[in-house]
Design a protein around this motif. Structure first.
Motif, mmCIF file in Angstrom:
data_model
loop_
_atom_site.group_PDB
_atom_site.id
_atom_site.type_symbol
_atom_site.label_atom_id
_atom_site.label_comp_id
_atom_site.label_asym_id
_atom_site.label_seq_id
_atom_site.Cartn_x
_atom_site.Cartn_y
_atom_site.Cartn_z
ATOM 1 N N ASN A 100 -24.256 33.688 -29.868
ATOM 2 C CA ASN A 100 -25.220 32.682 -30.313
ATOM 3 C C ASN A 100 -25.890 33.110 -31.612
ATOM 4 O O ASN A 100 -26.476 34.180 -31.686
ATOM 5 C CB ASN A 100 -26.316 32.472 -29.253
ATOM 6 C CG ASN A 100 -25.755 32.005 -27.923
ATOM 7 O OD1 ASN A 100 -25.760 32.735 -26.960
ATOM 8 N ND2 ASN A 100 -25.269 30.791 -27.870
ATOM 9 N N VAL A 101 -25.796 32.271 -32.619
ATOM 10 C CA VAL A 101 -26.466 32.554 -33.890
ATOM 11 C C VAL A 101 -27.941 32.180 -33.750
ATOM 12 O O VAL A 101 -28.272 31.133 -33.191
ATOM 13 C CB VAL A 101 -25.832 31.747 -35.044
ATOM 14 C CG1 VAL A 101 -26.593 31.970 -36.349
ATOM 15 C CG2 VAL A 101 -24.374 32.135 -35.230
ATOM 16 N N PHE A 102 -28.834 33.031 -34.249
ATOM 17 C CA PHE A 102 -30.270 32.745 -34.217
ATOM 18 C C PHE A 102 -30.662 32.080 -35.538
ATOM 19 O O PHE A 102 -30.432 32.622 -36.620
ATOM 20 C CB PHE A 102 -31.073 34.028 -34.023
ATOM 21 C CG PHE A 102 -32.568 33.819 -34.011
ATOM 22 C CD1 PHE A 102 -33.234 33.434 -32.852
ATOM 23 C CD2 PHE A 102 -33.313 33.987 -35.179
ATOM 24 C CE1 PHE A 102 -34.607 33.233 -32.842
ATOM 25 C CE2 PHE A 102 -34.695 33.791 -35.183
ATOM 26 C CZ PHE A 102 -35.342 33.411 -34.016
ATOM 27 N N ILE A 103 -31.247 30.878 -35.425
ATOM 28 C CA ILE A 103 -31.708 30.124 -36.602
ATOM 29 C C ILE A 103 -33.178 29.796 -36.395
ATOM 30 O O ILE A 103 -33.580 29.391 -35.307
ATOM 31 C CB ILE A 103 -30.916 28.800 -36.770
ATOM 32 C CG1 ILE A 103 -29.434 29.083 -37.028
ATOM 33 C CG2 ILE A 103 -31.496 27.945 -37.901
ATOM 34 C CD1 ILE A 103 -28.559 27.827 -37.001
ATOM 35 N N SER A 104 -33.980 29.994 -37.419
ATOM 36 C CA SER A 104 -35.379 29.568 -37.319
ATOM 37 C C SER A 104 -35.728 28.690 -38.506
ATOM 38 O O SER A 104 -35.179 28.848 -39.606
ATOM 39 C CB SER A 104 -36.320 30.775 -37.251
ATOM 40 O OG SER A 104 -36.244 31.546 -38.429
ATOM 41 N N LEU A 105 -36.631 27.740 -38.248
ATOM 42 C CA LEU A 105 -37.001 26.761 -39.268
ATOM 43 C C LEU A 105 -38.508 26.607 -39.350
ATOM 44 O O LEU A 105 -39.184 26.497 -38.325
ATOM 45 C CB LEU A 105 -36.383 25.402 -38.945
ATOM 46 C CG LEU A 105 -34.854 25.316 -38.988
ATOM 47 C CD1 LEU A 105 -34.381 24.095 -38.228
ATOM 48 C CD2 LEU A 105 -34.349 25.265 -40.424
ATOM 49 N N ASP A 106 -39.010 26.621 -40.555
ATOM 50 C CA ASP A 106 -40.406 26.273 -40.815
ATOM 51 C C ASP A 106 -40.360 24.913 -41.505
ATOM 52 O O ASP A 106 -40.096 24.816 -42.700
ATOM 53 C CB ASP A 106 -41.054 27.329 -41.720
ATOM 54 C CG ASP A 106 -42.486 26.970 -42.104
ATOM 55 O OD1 ASP A 106 -43.043 26.013 -41.519
ATOM 56 O OD2 ASP A 106 -43.045 27.644 -42.996
ATOM 57 N N LEU A 107 -40.555 23.868 -40.703
ATOM 58 C CA LEU A 107 -40.464 22.498 -41.218
ATOM 59 C C LEU A 107 -41.836 22.051 -41.691
ATOM 60 O O LEU A 107 -42.602 21.462 -40.941
ATOM 61 C CB LEU A 107 -39.933 21.562 -40.123
ATOM 62 C CG LEU A 107 -38.547 21.916 -39.560
ATOM 63 C CD1 LEU A 107 -38.220 21.050 -38.364
ATOM 64 C CD2 LEU A 107 -37.479 21.767 -40.631
ATOM 65 N N GLY A 108 -42.138 22.336 -42.949
ATOM 66 C CA GLY A 108 -43.451 22.024 -43.483
ATOM 67 C C GLY A 108 -43.504 20.708 -44.236
ATOM 68 O O GLY A 108 -42.480 20.146 -44.613
ATOM 69 N N THR A 109 -44.716 20.216 -44.443
ATOM 70 C CA THR A 109 -44.912 19.000 -45.228
ATOM 71 C C THR A 109 -44.537 19.247 -46.679
ATOM 72 O O THR A 109 -43.990 18.368 -47.347
ATOM 73 C CB THR A 109 -46.385 18.546 -45.139
ATOM 74 O OG1 THR A 109 -46.717 18.314 -43.772
ATOM 75 C CG2 THR A 109 -46.624 17.275 -45.937
ATOM 76 N N SER A 110 -44.816 20.452 -47.178
ATOM 77 C CA SER A 110 -44.532 20.781 -48.573
ATOM 78 C C SER A 110 -43.145 21.384 -48.762
ATOM 79 O O SER A 110 -42.422 21.005 -49.678
ATOM 80 C CB SER A 110 -45.583 21.752 -49.124
ATOM 81 O OG SER A 110 -46.866 21.171 -49.065
ATOM 82 N N ASN A 111 -42.806 22.336 -47.906
ATOM 83 C CA ASN A 111 -41.522 23.031 -48.043
ATOM 84 C C ASN A 111 -40.815 23.193 -46.707
ATOM 85 O O ASN A 111 -41.457 23.260 -45.662
ATOM 86 C CB ASN A 111 -41.731 24.428 -48.644
ATOM 87 C CG ASN A 111 -41.884 24.396 -50.150
ATOM 88 O OD1 ASN A 111 -42.834 23.822 -50.671
ATOM 89 N ND2 ASN A 111 -40.963 25.005 -50.860
#
Length: 343
Positions: free
Chosen positions: A4-15
């Motif tokens: 399993n590949v680990f992916i993380s996301l910071d889904l921001g309003t700006s970036n």
């Protein structure tokens, strides 16, 4: 965890920032997209779309799919993630992946489910949602696992989060939709009311970044701006002072101050003592506003410091949190996420 590949996301309003285990931060660009109105096709995203802001014709519409930590356009969010990873030639990374999504503390269960659905539609096997402010604390270098109170203030693009963290978890947290984007809007409103000039989002943001502050500083200056006269419709210029921008920002920051007071009032007495010693750690883009740490110290008489690399605290925190995720997986604490779980 190997398959399993680990992916993380910071889904921001700006970036939007994306991290893939073994490859590091693979994407860090503005969370804005440009669509062709006639074909409904994606024309540009990220930096390319940002360059188009305020300069498009009626055939192009600008879309920010995630506002204030909430998916305002589910289809566009899906397009955004698919386009990012297709551009990176990493679409296959999503298959059977473990995805960690960082979101504001005020996000509802319905909004969390919407975020999870997007990740699942990309092929994720396990989808986890953690509070941005917790990830920011880890990314700022705080050892949150200790039984010690850490007060973290994360001023992002769409939301400001305040949290008291101890023994690895959030004890008290509050969120408000007053942050970088709303600061820019308030500057736009001020220039319109005082100078009868309509300015764009970019101009307002530049005023905030270049001459904005929360406390007077040496060498304050004036910035020349250009916009459209709201009466004649003709181009017009004005000279805005640091003092003017500061007054606008102080008005907006008073709401963030109230938020901090709410969290402090709900803080257990033992942890209040820790805050007096350890102070406030400030993360997010708002930490870059001049003298923000002095502003909070003057109000609360509590030490305040800006986190190292405040813009990337959240995504850096998710990277470090990967080890915790792996440990919990081994202990069987996570289960596969299925679509029927949402119905």
């Amino acid at each position: 965890m190997n398959e399993n590949v680990f992916i993380s996301l910071d889904l921001g309003t700006s970036n939007v920032l994306a991290y893939v285990a073994g490859q590091g931060i693979v994407y860090n660009e503005p969370s804005i997209m440009a669509y062709d109105n006639y074909t409904n096709s994606l024309v540009a995203l990220g930096n390319d779309a940002y360059e188009m802001v305020g300069k498009t014709h009626e055939g192009i519409r600008m879309v920010i799919p995630i506002r204030d930590g909430v998916i305002s356009d589910l289809e566009a969010t899906s397009d955004l993630l698919k386009s990012i990873f297709a551009r990176l030639r990493m679409t296959n990374s999503w298959k059977n992946s473990i995805v960690l999504l960082a979101c504001p503390s005020g996000v509802t269960e319905l909004e969390r489910d919407a975020l999870k659905k997007v990740a699942m539609s990309m092929g994720a096997e396990i989808v986890l949602v953690e509070e941005e402010v917790k990830m920011a604390a880890i990314g700022a270098g705080l050892n949150i696992d200790l039984p010690r109170g850490h007060l973290v203030l994360d001023i992002g693009g769409g939301t400001t989060d305040v949290a008291l963290i101890s023994s690895g978890e959030v004890v008290v947290s509050k969120s408000i939709r007053v942050a970088g984007t709303s600061f820019d809007m308030e500057i736009q409103k001020y220039v319109r009311s005082e100078y009868n000039i309509s300015i764009g989002e970019k101009t307002a943001e530049n005023l905030k970044k270049q001459i904005g502050s929360l406390v007077k500083y040496p060498g304050e200056r004036v910035m020349q701006i250009y916009g459209r006269d709201i009466v004649s419709g003709l181009p017009k210029e004005a000279r805005i002072t640091s003092d003017e921008v500061r007054n606008v920002l102080l008005n907006a920051f008073s709401k963030i101050t109230d938020l901090l007071i709410e969290v402090l009032e709900a803080t257990p007495p033992e942890l209040a003592g820790d805050i007096m010693k350890l102070g406030i750690t400030i993360c997010g883009g708002g930490a870059l506003i001049r003298n923000v740490e002095k502003y909070f110290y003057d109000i609360f008489q509590i030490p305040a410091k800006i986190a190292p690399d405040p813009l990337n605290c959240v995504i850096e925190g998710t990277k470090l949190f990967q080890k915790t995720v792996e440990r919990r997986l081994e202990n069987g604490m996570y289960k596969k996420t299925r679509m029927k779980d949402f119905f």
